[in-house]
Design a protein around this motif. Structure first.
Motif, PDB file in Angstrom:
ATOM      1  N   VAL A 155      35.160  23.863 -20.403  1.00 31.70           N
ATOM      2  CA  VAL A 155      36.595  24.100 -20.357  1.00 31.70           C
ATOM      3  C   VAL A 155      36.911  24.658 -18.976  1.00 31.70           C
ATOM      4  O   VAL A 155      36.187  25.510 -18.458  1.00 31.70           O
ATOM      5  CB  VAL A 155      37.087  25.042 -21.484  1.00 31.70           C
ATOM      6  CG1 VAL A 155      36.455  26.410 -21.395  1.00 31.70           C
ATOM      7  CG2 VAL A 155      38.602  25.121 -21.503  1.00 31.70           C
ATOM      8  N   PHE A 156      37.980  24.143 -18.379  1.00 32.89           N
ATOM      9  CA  PHE A 156      38.343  24.576 -17.037  1.00 32.89           C
ATOM     10  C   PHE A 156      39.789  24.184 -16.751  1.00 32.89           C
ATOM     11  O   PHE A 156      40.403  23.427 -17.513  1.00 32.89           O
ATOM     12  CB  PHE A 156      37.407  23.955 -15.984  1.00 32.89           C
ATOM     13  CG  PHE A 156      37.345  22.452 -16.030  1.00 32.89           C
ATOM     14  CD1 PHE A 156      38.197  21.672 -15.258  1.00 32.89           C
ATOM     15  CD2 PHE A 156      36.425  21.808 -16.859  1.00 32.89           C
ATOM     16  CE1 PHE A 156      38.139  20.286 -15.305  1.00 32.89           C
ATOM     17  CE2 PHE A 156      36.352  20.429 -16.911  1.00 32.89           C
ATOM     18  CZ  PHE A 156      37.211  19.661 -16.130  1.00 32.89           C
ATOM     19  N   ILE A 157      40.310  24.724 -15.652  1.00 31.05           N
ATOM     20  CA  ILE A 157      41.642  24.322 -15.210  1.00 31.05           C
ATOM     21  C   ILE A 157      41.477  23.041 -14.401  1.00 31.05           C
ATOM     22  O   ILE A 157      40.833  23.034 -13.358  1.00 31.05           O
ATOM     23  CB  ILE A 157      42.305  25.417 -14.358  1.00 31.05           C
ATOM     24  CG1 ILE A 157      42.509  26.676 -15.184  1.00 31.05           C
ATOM     25  CG2 ILE A 157      43.642  24.912 -13.794  1.00 31.05           C
ATOM     26  CD1 ILE A 157      43.008  27.858 -14.392  1.00 31.05           C
ATOM     27  N   LYS A 158      42.057  21.984 -14.898  1.00 32.94           N
ATOM     28  CA  LYS A 158      41.999  20.697 -14.215  1.00 32.94           C
ATOM     29  C   LYS A 158      42.985  20.681 -13.047  1.00 32.94           C
ATOM     30  O   LYS A 158      42.699  20.157 -11.980  1.00 32.94           O
ATOM     31  CB  LYS A 158      42.320  19.578 -15.205  1.00 32.94           C
ATOM     32  CG  LYS A 158      42.298  18.203 -14.604  1.00 32.94           C
ATOM     33  CD  LYS A 158      42.649  17.157 -15.653  1.00 32.94           C
ATOM     34  CE  LYS A 158      42.753  15.784 -15.017  1.00 32.94           C
ATOM     35  NZ  LYS A 158      43.319  14.815 -15.950  1.00 32.94           N
ATOM     36  N   HIS A 159      44.150  21.279 -13.279  1.00 35.63           N
ATOM     37  CA  HIS A 159      45.196  21.289 -12.255  1.00 35.63           C
ATOM     38  C   HIS A 159      46.191  22.400 -12.575  1.00 35.63           C
ATOM     39  O   HIS A 159      46.467  22.670 -13.733  1.00 35.63           O
ATOM     40  CB  HIS A 159      45.932  19.946 -12.234  1.00 35.63           C
ATOM     41  CG  HIS A 159      47.101  19.933 -11.309  1.00 35.63           C
ATOM     42  ND1 HIS A 159      46.957  19.855  -9.950  1.00 35.63           N
ATOM     43  CD2 HIS A 159      48.427  20.010 -11.551  1.00 35.63           C
ATOM     44  CE1 HIS A 159      48.170  19.878  -9.399  1.00 35.63           C
ATOM     45  NE2 HIS A 159      49.062  19.968 -10.349  1.00 35.63           N
ATOM     46  N   SER A 160      46.727  23.018 -11.547  1.00 35.86           N
ATOM     47  CA  SER A 160      47.820  23.964 -11.713  1.00 35.86           C
ATOM     48  C   SER A 160      48.631  24.029 -10.434  1.00 35.86           C
ATOM     49  O   SER A 160      48.073  23.987  -9.332  1.00 35.86           O
ATOM     50  CB  SER A 160      47.297  25.361 -12.062  1.00 35.86           C
ATOM     51  OG  SER A 160      48.379  26.189 -12.421  1.00 35.86           O
ATOM     52  N   ALA A 161      49.939  24.098 -10.596  1.00 31.21           N
ATOM     53  CA  ALA A 161      50.845  24.241  -9.460  1.00 31.21           C
ATOM     54  C   ALA A 161      51.878  25.306  -9.817  1.00 31.21           C
ATOM     55  O   ALA A 161      52.489  25.243 -10.896  1.00 31.21           O
ATOM     56  CB  ALA A 161      51.534  22.918  -9.146  1.00 31.21           C
ATOM     57  N   LEU A 162      52.036  26.272  -8.946  1.00 25.98           N
ATOM     58  CA  LEU A 162      52.979  27.354  -9.209  1.00 25.98           C
ATOM     59  C   LEU A 162      54.384  26.797  -9.420  1.00 25.98           C
ATOM     60  O   LEU A 162      54.858  25.960  -8.655  1.00 25.98           O
ATOM     61  CB  LEU A 162      52.959  28.370  -8.072  1.00 25.98           C
ATOM     62  CG  LEU A 162      51.655  29.160  -7.930  1.00 25.98           C
ATOM     63  CD1 LEU A 162      51.715  30.099  -6.739  1.00 25.98           C
ATOM     64  CD2 LEU A 162      51.343  29.936  -9.203  1.00 25.98           C
ATOM     65  N   GLY A 163      54.998  27.231 -10.511  1.00 26.25           N
ATOM     66  CA  GLY A 163      56.347  26.794 -10.842  1.00 26.25           C
ATOM     67  C   GLY A 163      56.420  25.417 -11.471  1.00 26.25           C
ATOM     68  O   GLY A 163      57.507  24.960 -11.833  1.00 26.25           O
TER      69      GLY A 163
END
Length: 176
Positions: A155-163
């Motif tokens: 399990v992991f963060i595949k993608h994240s963008a602020l806002g």
């Protein structure tokens, strides 16, 4: 109303089962992951804001089996979903997508929430780390333990963008 109360009572029994299995080696049984995703999502959907738009994307096949402990896996999935709803302050788009290849399944849980700074990608899985005012910081550490230690997945963060939002990915092996 009675049917929903009955479901809530069943859910309390499930929660008891979950806590009773923490620290033990869980029994894994072959389950249809499509049904588990649908059931978990349906339960939460009825108990969250109507301002959350759910998008459940499942493959055309109607049965993909994996060996898992249903109670613990549902706990992990529900935790990711609830965190996504919190990140969106109860309104936005929540997408749960299941993909598979010949050996593995991939579950992406995506939201249109506030996003996670890159510097926190690893820290969010540490016990006690939280960005919530009233959070304990235990949810994602439990998710990681359930997926990686008990189910031998990732399990992991595949993608994240602020806002703009975040996508968590779960990878598990298919049943033999």
């Amino acid at each position: 109303v009675c049917a929903e109360i009955s479901k809530d009572i069943d859910k309390l029994n499930v929660i008891t089962q979950r806590f009773s299995q923490v620290g033990k080696t869980p029994k894994k049984v072959e389950h249809n992951i499509i049904e588990i995703i649908q059931n978990s999502t349906d339960y939460i959907k009825k108990r969250t804001s109507k301002k959350v738009n759910y998008h459940i994307i499942l493959p055309e096949e109607n049965c993909i089996t994996i060996d898992l402990n249903q109670h613990l896996f549902e706990w992990a999935l529900e935790n990711l979903i609830k965190n996504a709803i919190d990140a969106m302050s109860g309104m936005g788009d929540l997408t749960i997508e299941l993909k598979s290849d010949s050996k593995k399944i991939y579950i992406d849980v995506s939201d249109t929430g506030k996003g996670i700074p890159k510097r926190d990608f690893k820290k969010i899985f540490y016990p006690g780390f939280t960005t919530k005012e009233r959070g304990w910081g235990m949810g994602l550490s439990l998710v990681k333990r359930i997926i990686e230690e008990y189910h031998k997945g990732k399990v992991f963060i595949k993608h994240s963008a602020l806002g703009k939002g975040t996508t968590f990915r779960i990878i598990l092996k298919k049943a033999n």
